[in-house]
Design a protein around this motif. Sequence first.
Motif, PDB file in Angstrom:
ATOM      1  N   LEU A  49       0.983  -1.287  -0.336  1.00 45.55           N
ATOM      2  CA  LEU A  49       0.223  -0.154   0.097  1.00 45.55           C
ATOM      3  C   LEU A  49       0.698   1.274   0.055  1.00 45.55           C
ATOM      4  O   LEU A  49       2.113   1.339   0.690  1.00 45.55           O
ATOM      5  CB  LEU A  49      -0.982   0.295   1.695  1.00 45.55           C
ATOM      6  N   HIS A  50       0.357   2.175  -0.973  1.00 47.03           N
ATOM      7  CA  HIS A  50       0.936   3.754  -0.458  1.00 47.03           C
ATOM      8  C   HIS A  50      -0.576   4.221  -0.754  1.00 47.03           C
ATOM      9  O   HIS A  50      -0.901   4.381  -1.400  1.00 47.03           O
ATOM     10  CB  HIS A  50       1.871   3.701  -2.183  1.00 47.03           C
ATOM     11  N   MET A  51       0.443   5.535   0.384  1.00 43.48           N
ATOM     12  CA  MET A  51      -0.826   6.837   0.606  1.00 43.48           C
ATOM     13  C   MET A  51      -0.430   7.761  -1.079  1.00 43.48           C
ATOM     14  O   MET A  51       0.052   7.920  -1.385  1.00 43.48           O
ATOM     15  CB  MET A  51       0.218   7.113   1.569  1.00 43.48           C
ATOM     16  N   GLN A  52      -2.292   7.853  -1.477  1.00 39.69           N
ATOM     17  CA  GLN A  52      -1.595   8.706  -2.418  1.00 39.69           C
ATOM     18  C   GLN A  52      -3.254   9.989  -2.372  1.00 39.69           C
ATOM     19  O   GLN A  52      -3.536   9.618  -1.210  1.00 39.69           O
ATOM     20  CB  GLN A  52      -3.649   7.875  -3.333  1.00 39.69           C
ATOM     21  N   ASP A  53      -3.155  10.672  -3.321  1.00 42.93           N
ATOM     22  CA  ASP A  53      -3.744  11.433  -2.914  1.00 42.93           C
ATOM     23  C   ASP A  53      -5.583  12.025  -2.772  1.00 42.93           C
ATOM     24  O   ASP A  53      -6.318  10.542  -3.437  1.00 42.93           O
ATOM     25  CB  ASP A  53      -3.545  12.780  -4.210  1.00 42.93           C
ATOM     26  N   ASN A  54      -5.513  12.344  -2.184  1.00 43.83           N
ATOM     27  CA  ASN A  54      -7.000  12.649  -1.429  1.00 43.83           C
ATOM     28  C   ASN A  54      -7.978  13.496  -1.900  1.00 43.83           C
ATOM     29  O   ASN A  54      -8.423  13.796  -2.020  1.00 43.83           O
ATOM     30  CB  ASN A  54      -6.950  12.894  -0.032  1.00 43.83           C
ATOM     31  N   VAL A  55      -8.350  12.347  -3.105  1.00 47.44           N
ATOM     32  CA  VAL A  55      -9.714  12.145  -4.424  1.00 47.44           C
ATOM     33  C   VAL A  55     -10.452  11.847  -4.435  1.00 47.44           C
ATOM     34  O   VAL A  55     -10.674  10.563  -3.808  1.00 47.44           O
ATOM     35  CB  VAL A  55      -8.679  13.216  -5.206  1.00 47.44           C
ATOM     36  N   LEU A  56     -11.699  12.284  -4.408  1.00 46.06           N
ATOM     37  CA  LEU A  56     -12.627  11.318  -4.131  1.00 46.06           C
ATOM     38  C   LEU A  56     -12.390  10.231  -5.667  1.00 46.06           C
ATOM     39  O   LEU A  56     -12.152  10.205  -6.502  1.00 46.06           O
ATOM     40  CB  LEU A  56     -14.113  11.765  -5.330  1.00 46.06           C
ATOM     41  N   ARG A  57     -13.041   8.773  -5.335  1.00 43.04           N
ATOM     42  CA  ARG A  57     -12.268   7.307  -5.577  1.00 43.04           C
ATOM     43  C   ARG A  57     -14.181   7.040  -6.294  1.00 43.04           C
ATOM     44  O   ARG A  57     -15.057   7.887  -6.765  1.00 43.04           O
ATOM     45  CB  ARG A  57     -12.348   6.878  -4.930  1.00 43.04           C
ATOM     46  N   LYS A  58     -13.616   5.924  -7.390  1.00 41.91           N
ATOM     47  CA  LYS A  58     -15.098   6.119  -8.000  1.00 41.91           C
ATOM     48  C   LYS A  58     -15.940   5.031  -6.960  1.00 41.91           C
ATOM     49  O   LYS A  58     -14.984   4.219  -6.329  1.00 41.91           O
ATOM     50  CB  LYS A  58     -14.554   5.003  -9.621  1.00 41.91           C
ATOM     51  N   GLY A  59     -17.160   5.317  -7.251  1.00 38.73           N
ATOM     52  CA  GLY A  59     -17.855   4.430  -6.041  1.00 38.73           C
ATOM     53  C   GLY A  59     -19.605   4.799  -6.386  1.00 38.73           C
ATOM     54  O   GLY A  59     -19.798   5.252  -7.996  1.00 38.73           O
ATOM     55  N   ILE A  60     -19.992   4.185  -6.004  1.00 38.65           N
ATOM     56  CA  ILE A  60     -22.338   4.339  -6.265  1.00 38.65           C
ATOM     57  C   ILE A  60     -21.865   5.718  -6.048  1.00 38.65           C
ATOM     58  O   ILE A  60     -23.249   6.705  -7.374  1.00 38.65           O
ATOM     59  CB  ILE A  60     -22.898   3.716  -5.205  1.00 38.65           C
ATOM     60  N   ASN A  61     -21.676   6.390  -5.115  1.00 37.51           N
ATOM     61  CA  ASN A  61     -22.535   7.958  -4.980  1.00 37.51           C
ATOM     62  C   ASN A  61     -21.151   8.925  -3.900  1.00 37.51           C
ATOM     63  O   ASN A  61     -21.304   9.187  -3.433  1.00 37.51           O
ATOM     64  CB  ASN A  61     -23.727   8.388  -4.919  1.00 37.51           C
ATOM     65  N   PRO A  62     -20.781   8.888  -4.701  1.00 36.83           N
ATOM     66  CA  PRO A  62     -18.659   9.657  -4.034  1.00 36.83           C
ATOM     67  C   PRO A  62     -19.179  10.930  -3.748  1.00 36.83           C
ATOM     68  O   PRO A  62     -19.765  11.873  -5.226  1.00 36.83           O
ATOM     69  CB  PRO A  62     -17.636   9.436  -5.401  1.00 36.83           C
ATOM     70  N   ARG A  63     -18.800  11.565  -2.842  1.00 31.97           N
ATOM     71  CA  ARG A  63     -19.090  12.932  -2.325  1.00 31.97           C
ATOM     72  C   ARG A  63     -18.566  13.821  -1.425  1.00 31.97           C
ATOM     73  O   ARG A  63     -18.147  12.954  -0.457  1.00 31.97           O
ATOM     74  CB  ARG A  63     -21.191  13.108  -1.939  1.00 31.97           C
ATOM     75  N   THR A  64     -18.330  14.803  -1.700  1.00 34.21           N
ATOM     76  CA  THR A  64     -17.837  15.666  -0.136  1.00 34.21           C
ATOM     77  C   THR A  64     -18.894  15.749   1.288  1.00 34.21           C
ATOM     78  O   THR A  64     -19.966  15.566   1.036  1.00 34.21           O
ATOM     79  CB  THR A  64     -17.121  16.611  -0.679  1.00 34.21           C
ATOM     80  N   ARG A  65     -18.687  16.189   1.933  1.00 30.37           N
ATOM     81  CA  ARG A  65     -19.660  16.021   2.494  1.00 30.37           C
ATOM     82  C   ARG A  65     -20.852  17.725   2.992  1.00 30.37           C
ATOM     83  O   ARG A  65     -21.407  17.040   2.954  1.00 30.37           O
ATOM     84  CB  ARG A  65     -18.543  16.314   4.253  1.00 30.37           C
ATOM     85  N   ALA A  66     -19.829  18.524   2.090  1.00 35.67           N
ATOM     86  CA  ALA A  66     -20.592  19.222   1.702  1.00 35.67           C
ATOM     87  C   ALA A  66     -21.791  18.520   0.552  1.00 35.67           C
ATOM     88  O   ALA A  66     -23.292  18.963   0.915  1.00 35.67           O
ATOM     89  CB  ALA A  66     -20.010  20.619   0.884  1.00 35.67           C
ATOM     90  N   GLN A  67     -21.488  17.952  -0.353  1.00 35.48           N
ATOM     91  CA  GLN A  67     -22.338  17.749  -1.210  1.00 35.48           C
ATOM     92  C   GLN A  67     -23.236  16.369  -0.906  1.00 35.48           C
ATOM     93  O   GLN A  67     -24.277  16.342  -1.210  1.00 35.48           O
ATOM     94  CB  GLN A  67     -21.281  16.769  -2.270  1.00 35.48           C
ATOM     95  N   GLN A  68     -22.880  15.184   0.267  1.00 40.36           N
ATOM     96  CA  GLN A  68     -23.336  14.960   0.741  1.00 40.36           C
ATOM     97  C   GLN A  68     -24.886  15.520   1.608  1.00 40.36           C
ATOM     98  O   GLN A  68     -25.764  15.554   1.975  1.00 40.36           O
ATOM     99  CB  GLN A  68     -22.608  13.824   2.067  1.00 40.36           C
ATOM    100  N   LEU A  69     -24.358  16.454   2.303  1.00 42.99           N
ATOM    101  CA  LEU A  69     -25.388  17.292   2.847  1.00 42.99           C
ATOM    102  C   LEU A  69     -26.409  18.143   1.823  1.00 42.99           C
ATOM    103  O   LEU A  69     -27.936  17.896   2.542  1.00 42.99           O
ATOM    104  CB  LEU A  69     -24.840  18.182   3.823  1.00 42.99           C
ATOM    105  N   GLN A  70     -26.078  18.366   0.809  1.00 47.69           N
ATOM    106  CA  GLN A  70     -27.026  19.173  -0.133  1.00 47.69           C
ATOM    107  C   GLN A  70     -28.118  17.506  -0.601  1.00 47.69           C
ATOM    108  O   GLN A  70     -29.211  18.409  -0.482  1.00 47.69           O
ATOM    109  CB  GLN A  70     -26.440  19.485  -1.283  1.00 47.69           C
TER     110      GLN A  70
END
Length: 332
Positions: A90-111
């Motif tokens: 394992l190697h630490m990668q950039d903290n970007v949204l991964r592919k998934g069912i519905n990837p969201r930031t906290r702000a997007q989740q709240l909206q």
Amino acid sequence: MALSTANYSPTQKGIVISIPTLVLSVLIAAIMLFFLLSSLSTCSCPSSLQSFNDNNNGGDALDEVDRKERISATKEDIEWIKDQIQANGLHMQDNVLRKGINPRTRAQQLQDLIQFKGISHYEGPESDNHTALPCPGELLVEEHHSNYGEPWAGGRDVFEFLAESSHLSPNSRVLEIGCGTLRVGLHFIRYLSPEHYHCLERDELSLMSAFRYELPSQGLLQKRPMIVLGEDMDFSKFGSRVVYDLIYTSAVFLHMPGKLVWVGLERLVSKLKPYDGRIFVSHNMKFCSRLGSEECNKRLTSLGLEYLGKHTHDSLLFNHYEIWFEFRRSKA
């Protein structure tokens, strides 16, 4: 009635045994069997069997393990984690949204929750019939975890330091002054016996986060912590008979007038277990140092408190340390 031996002839072929002799032989055999069984019951059993018997007869083996249960991670634990990361490549990668069912930031989740109420939800009158404890979207996306200016995970660091420094056990009683949304308190509540964690908190929104999200989501409702909304260092709602093994406050005294801090300490002394109980205050003790060393010690002594020293505790997960000041009750 006497036993007769008339039917037994000494001239008869084979072994001739009288009835009294037979009874005596049986009695002797029974006695020998009794002593044999007694010796077996007191023998030195194999350690595995002895341990099993102790554990199933209320022995001290399991109690000893419980008493010495580790709280903080050991060097071996840390090495194990590093080995697992390396073994999996394992190697630490950039903290970007991964592919998934519905990837969201906290702000997007709240909206999404506000606009769409989530992916699957009940409409109309049915919306109130299926959720036992409706929780605001702001709490569901854990916005309150960002209210502290540092990682939420730091709460575990504080718990480990205080619990081990105070030599706590699950039966200990703890009072936190200013528990907020339970960043630290969750760990104490999980560790302690039911009803053994108390907190005085002045912020209503923080308590809503604690009651409506943190306790239910962490499965800790059955622990029944006593968390009270209040200020001005009023501890009357906790009762007059409770005695604490640990009283602590993290950064709260920084924002309080020194006079009010002294009022609080005066009220807390009688609630702290003499000699073994501890009070821990984080960051600084300006309420005391502003008075000067001599006056500070004089006030502490008049309250029956003794200053034990300053501690620096390093975080396990991020580059951070906290300073704690330790006090104890010096009079019974």
